[in-house]
Motif scaffolding. Structure first.
Motif, PDB file in Angstrom:
ATOM      1  N   THR A  44       0.829  -1.205   0.000  1.00 26.31           N
ATOM      2  CA  THR A  44       0.000   0.000   0.000  1.00 26.31           C
ATOM      3  C   THR A  44       0.862   1.254   0.000  1.00 26.31           C
ATOM      4  O   THR A  44       0.614   2.190  -0.772  1.00 26.31           O
ATOM      5  CB  THR A  44      -0.945  -0.002   1.215  1.00 26.31           C
ATOM      6  N   GLU A  45       1.884   1.266   0.845  1.00 27.52           N
ATOM      7  CA  GLU A  45       2.779   2.431   0.908  1.00 27.52           C
ATOM      8  C   GLU A  45       3.489   2.645  -0.427  1.00 27.52           C
ATOM      9  O   GLU A  45       3.587   3.776  -0.917  1.00 27.52           O
ATOM     10  CB  GLU A  45       3.794   2.260   2.030  1.00 27.52           C
ATOM     11  N   MET A  46       3.980   1.573  -1.007  1.00 24.92           N
ATOM     12  CA  MET A  46       4.687   1.686  -2.282  1.00 24.92           C
ATOM     13  C   MET A  46       3.737   2.148  -3.383  1.00 24.92           C
ATOM     14  O   MET A  46       4.090   3.007  -4.198  1.00 24.92           O
ATOM     15  CB  MET A  46       5.317   0.350  -2.656  1.00 24.92           C
ATOM     16  N   PHE A  47       2.526   1.598  -3.420  1.00 23.67           N
ATOM     17  CA  PHE A  47       1.537   1.974  -4.432  1.00 23.67           C
ATOM     18  C   PHE A  47       1.207   3.463  -4.328  1.00 23.67           C
ATOM     19  O   PHE A  47       1.215   4.175  -5.337  1.00 23.67           O
ATOM     20  CB  PHE A  47       0.270   1.132  -4.260  1.00 23.67           C
ATOM     21  N   ASP A  48       0.920   3.933  -3.119  1.00 21.40           N
ATOM     22  CA  ASP A  48       0.587   5.350  -2.935  1.00 21.40           C
ATOM     23  C   ASP A  48       1.733   6.253  -3.366  1.00 21.40           C
ATOM     24  O   ASP A  48       1.521   7.276  -4.037  1.00 21.40           O
ATOM     25  CB  ASP A  48       0.221   5.624  -1.474  1.00 21.40           C
ATOM     26  N   ARG A  49       2.960   5.874  -2.995  1.00 20.92           N
ATOM     27  CA  ARG A  49       4.137   6.669  -3.356  1.00 20.92           C
ATOM     28  C   ARG A  49       4.317   6.698  -4.878  1.00 20.92           C
ATOM     29  O   ARG A  49       4.555   7.753  -5.469  1.00 20.92           O
ATOM     30  CB  ARG A  49       5.378   6.109  -2.667  1.00 20.92           C
ATOM     31  N   LEU A  50       4.160   5.539  -5.525  1.00 22.96           N
ATOM     32  CA  LEU A  50       4.311   5.469  -6.981  1.00 22.96           C
ATOM     33  C   LEU A  50       3.244   6.288  -7.699  1.00 22.96           C
ATOM     34  O   LEU A  50       3.543   6.970  -8.682  1.00 22.96           O
ATOM     35  CB  LEU A  50       4.251   4.016  -7.462  1.00 22.96           C
ATOM     36  N   MET A  51       2.010   6.214  -7.223  1.00 22.97           N
ATOM     37  CA  MET A  51       0.930   6.992  -7.851  1.00 22.97           C
ATOM     38  C   MET A  51       1.276   8.480  -7.834  1.00 22.97           C
ATOM     39  O   MET A  51       1.152   9.163  -8.849  1.00 22.97           O
ATOM     40  CB  MET A  51      -0.400   6.753  -7.124  1.00 22.97           C
ATOM     41  N   LYS A  52       1.713   8.962  -6.685  1.00 20.05           N
ATOM     42  CA  LYS A  52       2.046  10.378  -6.549  1.00 20.05           C
ATOM     43  C   LYS A  52       3.241  10.740  -7.424  1.00 20.05           C
ATOM     44  O   LYS A  52       3.210  11.731  -8.159  1.00 20.05           O
ATOM     45  CB  LYS A  52       2.342  10.700  -5.087  1.00 20.05           C
ATOM     46  N   GLN A  53       4.292   9.930  -7.380  1.00 20.58           N
ATOM     47  CA  GLN A  53       5.509  10.229  -8.142  1.00 20.58           C
ATOM     48  C   GLN A  53       5.246  10.202  -9.645  1.00 20.58           C
ATOM     49  O   GLN A  53       5.709  11.092 -10.376  1.00 20.58           O
ATOM     50  CB  GLN A  53       6.608   9.231  -7.793  1.00 20.58           C
ATOM     51  N   LEU A  54       4.536   9.188 -10.113  1.00 20.16           N
ATOM     52  CA  LEU A  54       4.277   9.081 -11.552  1.00 20.16           C
ATOM     53  C   LEU A  54       3.381  10.209 -12.048  1.00 20.16           C
ATOM     54  O   LEU A  54       3.608  10.760 -13.123  1.00 20.16           O
ATOM     55  CB  LEU A  54       3.668   7.715 -11.887  1.00 20.16           C
ATOM     56  N   ALA A  55       2.370  10.568 -11.256  1.00 14.84           N
ATOM     57  CA  ALA A  55       1.489  11.673 -11.646  1.00 14.84           C
ATOM     58  C   ALA A  55       2.275  12.978 -11.726  1.00 14.84           C
ATOM     59  O   ALA A  55       2.112  13.752 -12.681  1.00 14.84           O
ATOM     60  CB  ALA A  55       0.325  11.793 -10.673  1.00 14.84           C
ATOM     61  N   GLU A  56       3.142  13.231 -10.747  1.00 21.83           N
ATOM     62  CA  GLU A  56       3.959  14.448 -10.765  1.00 21.83           C
ATOM     63  C   GLU A  56       4.904  14.448 -11.962  1.00 21.83           C
ATOM     64  O   GLU A  56       5.045  15.456 -12.655  1.00 21.83           O
ATOM     65  CB  GLU A  56       4.750  14.578  -9.464  1.00 21.83           C
ATOM     66  N   LYS A  57       5.552  13.306 -12.189  1.00 24.28           N
ATOM     67  CA  LYS A  57       6.515  13.192 -13.282  1.00 24.28           C
ATOM     68  C   LYS A  57       5.862  13.444 -14.634  1.00 24.28           C
ATOM     69  O   LYS A  57       6.461  14.056 -15.525  1.00 24.28           O
ATOM     70  CB  LYS A  57       7.147  11.799 -13.265  1.00 24.28           C
ATOM     71  N   GLU A  58       4.619  13.001 -14.785  1.00 26.94           N
ATOM     72  CA  GLU A  58       3.929  13.127 -16.063  1.00 26.94           C
ATOM     73  C   GLU A  58       3.050  14.371 -16.164  1.00 26.94           C
ATOM     74  O   GLU A  58       2.359  14.569 -17.152  1.00 26.94           O
ATOM     75  CB  GLU A  58       3.110  11.859 -16.322  1.00 26.94           C
ATOM     76  N   GLY A  59       3.081  15.202 -15.121  1.00 26.23           N
ATOM     77  CA  GLY A  59       2.341  16.456 -15.156  1.00 26.23           C
ATOM     78  C   GLY A  59       0.833  16.298 -15.073  1.00 26.23           C
ATOM     79  O   GLY A  59       0.096  17.132 -15.604  1.00 26.23           O
ATOM     80  N   ILE A  60       0.376  15.262 -14.398  1.00 20.07           N
ATOM     81  CA  ILE A  60      -1.054  15.042 -14.233  1.00 20.07           C
ATOM     82  C   ILE A  60      -1.479  15.819 -12.995  1.00 20.07           C
ATOM     83  O   ILE A  60      -1.157  15.451 -11.876  1.00 20.07           O
ATOM     84  CB  ILE A  60      -1.383  13.534 -14.077  1.00 20.07           C
ATOM     85  N   THR A  61      -2.207  16.906 -13.208  1.00 21.31           N
ATOM     86  CA  THR A  61      -2.516  17.843 -12.134  1.00 21.31           C
ATOM     87  C   THR A  61      -4.020  17.987 -11.922  1.00 21.31           C
ATOM     88  O   THR A  61      -4.825  17.509 -12.727  1.00 21.31           O
ATOM     89  CB  THR A  61      -1.958  19.233 -12.477  1.00 21.31           C
ATOM     90  N   GLU A  62      -4.360  18.683 -10.853  1.00 23.63           N
ATOM     91  CA  GLU A  62      -5.761  19.010 -10.587  1.00 23.63           C
ATOM     92  C   GLU A  62      -6.297  19.958 -11.664  1.00 23.63           C
ATOM     93  O   GLU A  62      -7.481  19.947 -11.966  1.00 23.63           O
ATOM     94  CB  GLU A  62      -5.917  19.622  -9.197  1.00 23.63           C
TER      95      GLU A  62
END
Length: 94
Positions: A44-62
């Motif tokens: 769970t911790e790894m999944f949450d961290r990856l979701m945040k990192q990948l979204a930031e890296k790819e510029g997926i924003t609010e």
């Protein structure tokens, strides 16, 4: 990310087949369930961290979410699928 029951069963089978000594030790000591909970927490911790990192890296924003919800959903689904694959390979199905 909660590990689905079928994945926990698979993980238990892997431990039972590939690491019989570990499986027997965990069963006899009554620690199999706590071991599975620990794996679930790590996943769970790894999944949450990856979701945040990948979204930031790819510029997926609010902002993208507000402007083009379909594009945002497609991108987040893609990120979720990749994150699940990584977690499964590195934590769950080692």
């Amino acid at each position: 990310m909660v590990i689905p029951t079928h994945v926990l069963i698979h993980l238990t089978q892997n431990i039972k087949e590939d690491c019989q000594a570990l499986y027997i030790t965990l069963m006899v000591s009554g620690k199999l369930n706590s071991h599975l909970v620990e794996v679930d927490n790590q996943a769970t911790e790894m999944f949450d961290r990856l979701m945040k990192q990948l979204a930031e890296k790819e510029g997926i924003t609010e902002q993208l979410k507000a402007e083009d919800q379909m594009e945002w959903v497609q991108c987040m689904n893609n990120i979720r699928n990749r994150a699940e694959e990584i977690v499964n390979a590195e934590v769950i199905l080692m």
